[in-house]
Design a protein around this motif. Structure first.
Motif, mmCIF file in Angstrom:
data_model
loop_
_atom_site.group_PDB
_atom_site.id
_atom_site.type_symbol
_atom_site.label_atom_id
_atom_site.label_comp_id
_atom_site.label_asym_id
_atom_site.label_seq_id
_atom_site.Cartn_x
_atom_site.Cartn_y
_atom_site.Cartn_z
ATOM 1 N N UNK A 215 0.834 -1.187 0.000
ATOM 2 C CA UNK A 215 0.000 0.000 0.000
ATOM 3 C C UNK A 215 0.873 1.242 0.000
ATOM 4 N N UNK A 216 0.935 1.918 -1.138
ATOM 5 C CA UNK A 216 1.708 3.149 -1.192
ATOM 6 C C UNK A 216 1.032 4.202 -0.316
ATOM 7 N N UNK A 217 1.789 4.846 0.582
ATOM 8 C CA UNK A 217 1.175 5.851 1.452
ATOM 9 C C UNK A 217 0.725 7.071 0.667
ATOM 10 N N UNK A 218 -0.500 7.518 0.941
ATOM 11 C CA UNK A 218 -1.029 8.701 0.265
ATOM 12 C C UNK A 218 -1.283 9.834 1.244
ATOM 13 N N UNK A 219 -1.259 9.539 2.531
ATOM 14 C CA UNK A 219 -1.450 10.554 3.550
ATOM 15 C C UNK A 219 -0.171 10.713 4.355
ATOM 16 N N UNK A 220 -0.020 11.882 4.959
ATOM 17 C CA UNK A 220 1.190 12.157 5.726
ATOM 18 C C UNK A 220 1.373 11.144 6.847
ATOM 19 N N UNK A 221 0.279 10.760 7.509
ATOM 20 C CA UNK A 221 0.385 9.802 8.611
ATOM 21 C C UNK A 221 0.883 8.453 8.121
ATOM 22 N N UNK A 222 0.371 8.003 6.979
ATOM 23 C CA UNK A 222 0.814 6.728 6.417
ATOM 24 C C UNK A 222 2.271 6.791 5.992
ATOM 25 N N UNK A 223 2.668 7.923 5.411
ATOM 26 C CA UNK A 223 4.068 8.095 5.012
ATOM 27 C C UNK A 223 4.978 8.038 6.226
ATOM 28 N N UNK A 224 4.561 8.682 7.309
ATOM 29 C CA UNK A 224 5.359 8.665 8.537
ATOM 30 C C UNK A 224 5.431 7.260 9.117
ATOM 31 N N UNK B 58 0.424 -4.273 10.936
ATOM 32 C CA UNK B 58 0.821 -2.993 10.334
ATOM 33 C C UNK B 58 1.983 -3.203 9.371
ATOM 34 N N UNK B 59 2.948 -4.040 9.757
ATOM 35 C CA UNK B 59 4.076 -4.338 8.876
ATOM 36 C C UNK B 59 3.566 -4.984 7.588
ATOM 37 N N UNK B 60 2.685 -5.986 7.721
ATOM 38 C CA UNK B 60 2.195 -6.695 6.544
ATOM 39 C C UNK B 60 1.249 -5.843 5.701
ATOM 40 N N UNK B 61 0.756 -4.767 6.280
ATOM 41 C CA UNK B 61 -0.053 -3.851 5.486
ATOM 42 C C UNK B 61 0.775 -3.231 4.364
ATOM 43 N N UNK B 62 2.072 -3.041 4.630
ATOM 44 C CA UNK B 62 2.958 -2.405 3.654
ATOM 45 C C UNK B 62 3.897 -3.388 2.953
ATOM 46 N N UNK B 63 4.303 -4.430 3.663
ATOM 47 C CA UNK B 63 5.318 -5.332 3.119
ATOM 48 C C UNK B 63 4.835 -6.780 3.159
ATOM 49 N N UNK B 64 4.914 -7.496 2.033
ATOM 50 C CA UNK B 64 4.481 -8.898 2.028
ATOM 51 C C UNK B 64 5.418 -9.827 2.786
ATOM 52 N N UNK B 65 6.694 -9.438 2.913
ATOM 53 C CA UNK B 65 7.655 -10.296 3.606
ATOM 54 C C UNK B 65 8.905 -9.489 3.951
ATOM 55 N N UNK B 66 9.877 -10.133 4.579
ATOM 56 C CA UNK B 66 11.100 -9.462 5.006
ATOM 57 C C UNK B 66 11.939 -8.982 3.823
ATOM 58 N N UNK B 67 11.884 -9.707 2.724
ATOM 59 C CA UNK B 67 12.649 -9.303 1.542
ATOM 60 C C UNK B 67 12.139 -7.962 1.032
ATOM 61 N N UNK C 118 13.675 -10.116 10.777
ATOM 62 C CA UNK C 118 12.342 -10.669 10.563
ATOM 63 C C UNK C 118 11.316 -9.540 10.635
ATOM 64 N N UNK C 119 10.150 -9.786 10.069
ATOM 65 C CA UNK C 119 9.092 -8.783 10.141
ATOM 66 C C UNK C 119 8.648 -8.571 11.585
ATOM 67 N N UNK C 120 8.728 -9.618 12.415
ATOM 68 C CA UNK C 120 8.362 -9.485 13.828
ATOM 69 C C UNK C 120 9.301 -8.519 14.542
ATOM 70 N N UNK C 121 10.592 -8.573 14.202
ATOM 71 C CA UNK C 121 11.558 -7.652 14.798
ATOM 72 C C UNK C 121 11.260 -6.215 14.400
ATOM 73 N N UNK C 122 10.867 -6.031 13.147
ATOM 74 C CA UNK C 122 10.532 -4.680 12.678
ATOM 75 C C UNK C 122 9.342 -4.142 13.454
ATOM 76 N N UNK C 123 8.321 -4.976 13.610
ATOM 77 C CA UNK C 123 7.127 -4.558 14.337
ATOM 78 C C UNK C 123 7.462 -4.218 15.782
ATOM 79 N N UNK C 124 8.234 -5.078 16.430
ATOM 80 C CA UNK C 124 8.573 -4.849 17.836
ATOM 81 C C UNK C 124 9.365 -3.561 18.009
ATOM 82 N N UNK C 125 10.372 -3.331 17.156
ATOM 83 C CA UNK C 125 11.192 -2.124 17.283
ATOM 84 C C UNK C 125 10.358 -0.861 17.017
#
Length: 213
Positions: free
Chosen positions: A19-28, A64-73, A50-57
């Motif tokens: 999902x390409x961000x179209x609003x400032x909040x999504x971009x942030x 939310x991570x999977x909303x933008x990225x299908x996987x870690x790659x 891992x995507x779990x590490x991204x979410x935790x950090x």
């Protein structure tokens, strides 16, 4: 639009963001996820991310991570594309016509821009334009470094009275490859970079370009 700006899309291939961000909040939010990925990579390397590490950090849900990225790659590809854009922004500033005494000095300044990103950008040592990740569009076989070299050569030809030739482009391409390899080596074990290797990178770049520009 200058040569660098018009060529940047060739270097920063579109990463598979869901999902390409179209609003400032999504971009942030997207920027925060990539910042978090960069911080984790800086600590443990990209192989273990891992995507779990991204979410935790990021203090976000895994959804939310999977909303933008299908996987870690996809996270890695997006981070590398962002790093490429930031590199090219700095390169553009260094290659302004007349900004340096000579074309060779301009290429050395590009080396300096690369070095500064290694120092200041979290995760850049592991994920950058010259890495082995599949960052480039499938329709091209060119590497990121080769495409960057073409951009730099075009800027030198346009702004420093360099005569276009196969020899010039080979020299610039070789200089970029050497710079990328030696700077990466300089930062492999030091967050500030090995001074001797960085000095050698500049010496090697000047030697490759001597008599060609």
């Amino acid at each position: 639009m200058n040569i660098i700006e018009s060529s940047t899309p060739l270097l920063s291939a579109a990463a598979p963001i869901r999902n390409e961000p179209v609003q400032a909040r999504s971009t942030a939010r997207l920027a925060a996820l990539l910042d978090s990925a960069a911080a984790v990579i800086d600590e443990i390397g990209y192989e273990r991310l891992t995507t779990a590490m991204v979410a935790e950090r990021a203090g976000a849900s895994i959804g939310t991570v999977y909303r933008y990225f299908p996987d870690r790659i996809a996270v890695l590809q997006s981070l590398a594309a962002r790093n490429t854009e930031r590199l090219m922004g700095r390169v553009a500033a260094e290659l302004v016509p007349g900004g340096h005494a000579s074309a060779t000095d301009a290429v050395v300044a590009v080396l300096g821009a690369m070095t500064e990103l290694f120092r200041s950008e979290l995760g850049y040592r592991s994920v950058r334009a010259g890495d082995v990740l599949d960052l480039l569009p499938p329709q091209t076989e060119a590497t990121a470094n080769a495409m960057m070299a073409d951009v730099v050569a075009d800027a030198l030809i346009a702004g420093y009275n360099v005569v276009d030739s196969a020899e010039v482009r080979l020299a610039v391409g070789t200089a970029i490859e050497i710079a990328d390899a030696l700077v990466a080596r300089a930062f492999a074990r030091s967050s500030q970079g090995d001074a001797a290797l960085l000095a050698e990178a500049e010496r090697a770049v000047r030697a490759v370009l001597a008599g060609r520009l």
